[in-house]
Scaffold this motif. Sequence first.
Motif, mmCIF file in Angstrom:
data_model
loop_
_atom_site.group_PDB
_atom_site.id
_atom_site.type_symbol
_atom_site.label_atom_id
_atom_site.label_comp_id
_atom_site.label_asym_id
_atom_site.label_seq_id
_atom_site.Cartn_x
_atom_site.Cartn_y
_atom_site.Cartn_z
ATOM 1 N N MET A 1 -35.790 10.500 -29.642
ATOM 2 C CA MET A 1 -36.524 9.524 -30.447
ATOM 3 C C MET A 1 -36.643 8.173 -29.746
ATOM 4 O O MET A 1 -37.292 7.266 -30.254
ATOM 5 N N GLY A 2 -35.999 8.026 -28.607
ATOM 6 C CA GLY A 2 -36.075 6.781 -27.865
ATOM 7 C C GLY A 2 -35.177 5.683 -28.402
ATOM 8 O O GLY A 2 -35.403 4.499 -28.137
ATOM 9 N N LEU A 3 -34.141 6.049 -29.136
ATOM 10 C CA LEU A 3 -33.229 5.051 -29.687
ATOM 11 C C LEU A 3 -32.323 4.488 -28.597
ATOM 12 O O LEU A 3 -31.960 5.189 -27.654
ATOM 13 N N SER A 4 -31.943 3.241 -28.743
ATOM 14 C CA SER A 4 -30.982 2.644 -27.812
ATOM 15 C C SER A 4 -29.619 2.443 -28.475
ATOM 16 O O SER A 4 -28.630 2.203 -27.802
ATOM 17 N N GLU A 5 -29.600 2.552 -29.800
ATOM 18 C CA GLU A 5 -28.363 2.423 -30.573
ATOM 19 C C GLU A 5 -28.347 3.518 -31.626
ATOM 20 O O GLU A 5 -29.391 3.888 -32.168
ATOM 21 N N THR A 6 -27.153 4.020 -31.926
ATOM 22 C CA THR A 6 -27.060 5.068 -32.944
ATOM 23 C C THR A 6 -25.688 5.075 -33.612
ATOM 24 O O THR A 6 -24.692 4.733 -32.995
ATOM 25 N N ILE A 7 -25.688 5.455 -34.864
ATOM 26 C CA ILE A 7 -24.457 5.715 -35.611
ATOM 27 C C ILE A 7 -24.530 7.168 -36.059
ATOM 28 O O ILE A 7 -25.494 7.572 -36.710
ATOM 29 N N THR A 8 -23.548 7.943 -35.696
ATOM 30 C CA THR A 8 -23.478 9.346 -36.104
ATOM 31 C C THR A 8 -22.326 9.482 -37.086
ATOM 32 O O THR A 8 -21.200 9.130 -36.760
ATOM 33 N N GLU A 9 -22.633 9.974 -38.273
ATOM 34 C CA GLU A 9 -21.618 10.101 -39.316
ATOM 35 C C GLU A 9 -21.224 11.559 -39.503
ATOM 36 O O GLU A 9 -22.052 12.452 -39.381
ATOM 37 N N GLY A 10 -19.964 11.763 -39.831
ATOM 38 C CA GLY A 10 -19.482 13.106 -40.116
ATOM 39 C C GLY A 10 -18.073 13.071 -40.656
ATOM 40 O O GLY A 10 -17.414 12.031 -40.654
ATOM 41 N N GLU A 11 -17.616 14.222 -41.098
ATOM 42 C CA GLU A 11 -16.295 14.284 -41.713
ATOM 43 C C GLU A 11 -15.224 14.880 -40.809
ATOM 44 O O GLU A 11 -14.070 14.951 -41.186
ATOM 45 N N ALA A 12 -15.582 15.296 -39.606
ATOM 46 C CA ALA A 12 -14.625 15.919 -38.686
ATOM 47 C C ALA A 12 -13.941 14.844 -37.850
ATOM 48 O O ALA A 12 -14.346 14.543 -36.731
#
Length: 102
Positions: free
Chosen positions: A32-43
């Motif tokens: 998607m061409g993102l330069s920043e990201t937050i990935t959420e999860g429960e593990a």
Amino acid sequence: MIATSKLHENVGSAFAAVALAYLCAIQTGIEMGLSETITEGEALSIIKKCQNYVMDKLEIIVYVRNIHLIMEHFRWVHFKHIKNEVNCLAHTIATESLKREE
């Protein structure tokens, strides 16, 4: 917010499937061409391995290594632990996808 589902075959365990999901999330950010990201999860254990790259003998090390290689393309990456109750959207998407065999 992005939510997606993908069915993978021949994944060794549920633990490996979660690590693969994190890898796919990071790859989606790159696509998607993102330069920043937050990935959420429960593990939480996988999140810790993604945040602090430590070589170990777990079956997920290949996924974690690939996550770290891809992370180099971002300016900023954050993995956020969320409780199971908050993660119900992800469970709903996964359940519905399996029902439709996507």
